[in-house]
Design a protein around this motif. Structure first.
Motif, PDB file in Angstrom:
ATOM      1  N   PRO A 281     -14.076   5.381  -5.464  1.00  0.00           N
ATOM      2  CA  PRO A 281     -13.087   5.437  -4.387  1.00  0.00           C
ATOM      3  C   PRO A 281     -12.113   4.265  -4.441  1.00  0.00           C
ATOM      4  O   PRO A 281     -12.427   3.204  -4.995  1.00  0.00           O
ATOM      5  N   VAL A 282     -10.936   4.476  -3.867  1.00  0.00           N
ATOM      6  CA  VAL A 282      -9.883   3.458  -3.876  1.00  0.00           C
ATOM      7  C   VAL A 282      -9.718   2.878  -2.479  1.00  0.00           C
ATOM      8  O   VAL A 282      -9.691   3.621  -1.480  1.00  0.00           O
ATOM      9  N   LEU A 283      -9.604   1.559  -2.398  1.00  0.00           N
ATOM     10  CA  LEU A 283      -9.305   0.861  -1.146  1.00  0.00           C
ATOM     11  C   LEU A 283      -8.041   0.050  -1.339  1.00  0.00           C
ATOM     12  O   LEU A 283      -7.956  -0.744  -2.283  1.00  0.00           O
ATOM     13  N   THR A 284      -7.037   0.261  -0.489  1.00  0.00           N
ATOM     14  CA  THR A 284      -5.814  -0.542  -0.580  1.00  0.00           C
ATOM     15  C   THR A 284      -5.655  -1.391   0.677  1.00  0.00           C
ATOM     16  O   THR A 284      -5.903  -0.924   1.789  1.00  0.00           O
ATOM     17  N   LEU A 285      -5.255  -2.633   0.489  1.00  0.00           N
ATOM     18  CA  LEU A 285      -5.003  -3.584   1.574  1.00  0.00           C
ATOM     19  C   LEU A 285      -3.515  -3.913   1.547  1.00  0.00           C
ATOM     20  O   LEU A 285      -3.017  -4.516   0.601  1.00  0.00           O
ATOM     21  N   ILE A 286      -2.808  -3.503   2.584  1.00  0.00           N
ATOM     22  CA  ILE A 286      -1.349  -3.556   2.596  1.00  0.00           C
ATOM     23  C   ILE A 286      -0.862  -4.748   3.418  1.00  0.00           C
ATOM     24  O   ILE A 286      -1.228  -4.905   4.589  1.00  0.00           O
ATOM     25  N   ASP A 287      -0.044  -5.583   2.791  1.00  0.00           N
ATOM     26  CA  ASP A 287       0.534  -6.738   3.483  1.00  0.00           C
ATOM     27  C   ASP A 287       1.761  -7.198   2.703  1.00  0.00           C
ATOM     28  O   ASP A 287       1.681  -8.073   1.844  1.00  0.00           O
ATOM     29  N   THR A 288       2.901  -6.598   2.995  1.00  0.00           N
ATOM     30  CA  THR A 288       4.118  -6.917   2.242  1.00  0.00           C
ATOM     31  C   THR A 288       5.356  -6.802   3.123  1.00  0.00           C
ATOM     32  O   THR A 288       5.449  -5.895   3.946  1.00  0.00           O
ATOM     33  N   PRO A 289       6.323  -7.706   2.942  1.00  0.00           N
ATOM     34  CA  PRO A 289       7.610  -7.559   3.633  1.00  0.00           C
ATOM     35  C   PRO A 289       8.500  -6.519   2.971  1.00  0.00           C
ATOM     36  O   PRO A 289       9.616  -6.267   3.404  1.00  0.00           O
ATOM     37  N   GLY A 290       8.006  -5.894   1.887  1.00  0.00           N
ATOM     38  CA  GLY A 290       8.759  -4.874   1.171  1.00  0.00           C
ATOM     39  C   GLY A 290       8.674  -5.082  -0.325  1.00  0.00           C
ATOM     40  O   GLY A 290       8.295  -6.150  -0.806  1.00  0.00           O
ATOM     41  N   ALA A 291       9.005  -4.051  -1.080  1.00  0.00           N
ATOM     42  CA  ALA A 291       9.078  -4.183  -2.531  1.00  0.00           C
ATOM     43  C   ALA A 291      10.225  -5.123  -2.891  1.00  0.00           C
ATOM     44  O   ALA A 291      11.213  -5.235  -2.150  1.00  0.00           O
ATOM     45  N   TYR A 292      10.094  -5.818  -4.024  1.00  0.00           N
ATOM     46  CA  TYR A 292      11.122  -6.784  -4.410  1.00  0.00           C
ATOM     47  C   TYR A 292      12.462  -6.065  -4.640  1.00  0.00           C
ATOM     48  O   TYR A 292      12.548  -5.125  -5.439  1.00  0.00           O
ATOM     49  N   PRO A 293      13.549  -6.506  -3.964  1.00  0.00           N
ATOM     50  CA  PRO A 293      14.831  -5.808  -4.038  1.00  0.00           C
ATOM     51  C   PRO A 293      15.799  -6.370  -5.080  1.00  0.00           C
ATOM     52  O   PRO A 293      16.997  -6.085  -5.042  1.00  0.00           O
TER      53      PRO A 293
END
Length: 317
Positions: free
Chosen positions: A152-164
């Motif tokens: 199984p996959v576990l993702t932990l999300i914490d980002t101000p956004g993808a690099y622009p």
């Protein structure tokens, strides 16, 4: 401990408590009653402030400098058994995106998440948690590996956004995120997603499609940050608080609109004030979410995931 602007009344009371306790230690005066009274005032003030946070204040809480980031969560969740894996096998290893294998409650997971960095040098190394295309391609490589070995996959999300940046666009930032969304929709293993801090734009969606998606109480999830929304609509960041309210980006808003499957409670004042309790709550939700989907067949798992996302939102033909 660092304090946000709206937390200053708490800071003043905690400083009073420290002075009161030091007086008691340095003299024969009994100050226990005075200390108890101040401690009660601190708890009352905390409840008054944290029970009435605005959307913008929630955003500030998600960015608190003492708030734990992805690798700290992983260290607790896996009892420091995490084996990090590197590289997208195409360009390079993106330090803003971390991933690898770890066991939670005896179950192996492929754990993937954005890492911001805990000081200036580390933030530069991690690009402030803003992944490049190779970061999302690394994440996809690890997800496909997990699928191959039925992990199984576990993702932990914490980002101000993808690099622009220009170079990110040249290497296909939009395509990399879109490819991840497509592949996650039809991945043949359970996916649990947890938004632990900022969940901004496509940067969050690139690892945010799951059978169960949870938000921490003081996290946020939106197509755009309040500052950027304000700069587009009003040509200024001055209206960021108004934008935060309008975007309905808090965990409560997301839950009410059925865009997430649950809200993970945090200790009073945020997870940074009591990390152990916060980490335990995250772990419980991960185990609960996995147990709800682990016995589904591959066909049922994918069908339910696709059906879940197709029902989101409102539209007219």
């Amino acid at each position: 401990m660092e304090y946000l602007d709206f937390e200053l009344p708490i800071k003043e009371l905690e400083e009073q408590l420290e002075k009161c306790q030091s007086i008691g230690e340095e003299s024969d005066v009994d100050v226990s009653e005075a200390c108890e009274n101040i401690a009660l005032k601190i708890e009352e003030k905390k409840k008054e402030i944290y029970d009435n946070l605005t959307a913008w204040q929630r955003v500030q809480m998600s960015r608190h400098p003492n708030r734990p980031y992805t690798l700290e969560h992983i260290a607790y969740l896996t009892d420091n058994t995490f084996l990090e894996l590197f590289g997208d096998r195409g360009v390079r290893d993106d330090k803003a995106m971390v991933g690898g294998l770890g066991k939670i409650n005896g179950q192996s997971y492929m754990i993937i998440g954005q890492q911001k960095g805990i000081n200036t040098k580390m933030r530069q190394l991690r690009n402030f948690g803003m992944a490049n295309p190779e970061g999302y391609r690394k994440a996809l490589r690890l997800m496909k590996m997990a699928e191959k070995f039925n992990i199984p996959v576990l993702t932990l999300i914490d980002t101000p956004g993808a690099y622009p940046g220009l170079e990110a666009e040249e290497r296909g930032q939009g395509e990399a995120i879109a490819r991840n969304i497509l592949e996650m929709c039809r991945l043949k293993v359970p996916i649990i997603c947890v938004i632990i801090g900022e969940g901004a734009s496509g940067g969050a969606l690139g690892i945010g499609v799951g059978d169960r998606v949870y938000m921490m109480e003081n996290s946020w999830y939106s197509v755009i940050s309040p500052e950027n929304c304000s700069s587009i609509l009003w040509r200024s960041w001055a209206h960021k608080e108004q934008a935060a309210e309008a975007l309905k980006l808090t965990s409560k808003d997301m839950s009410e609109h059925n865009l997430v499957d649950g809200v993970i409670p945090e200790p009073l004042g945020g997870i940074h004030r009591d990390k152990e309790t916060g980490f335990k709550a995250v772990k419980e939700f991960i185990i609960k979410g996995f147990n709800e989907v682990k016995d589904l067949s591959t066909e049922e798992l994918v069908a339910q995931r696709m059906d879940k996302y197709s029902k989101m939102g409102h539209y007219n033909e």
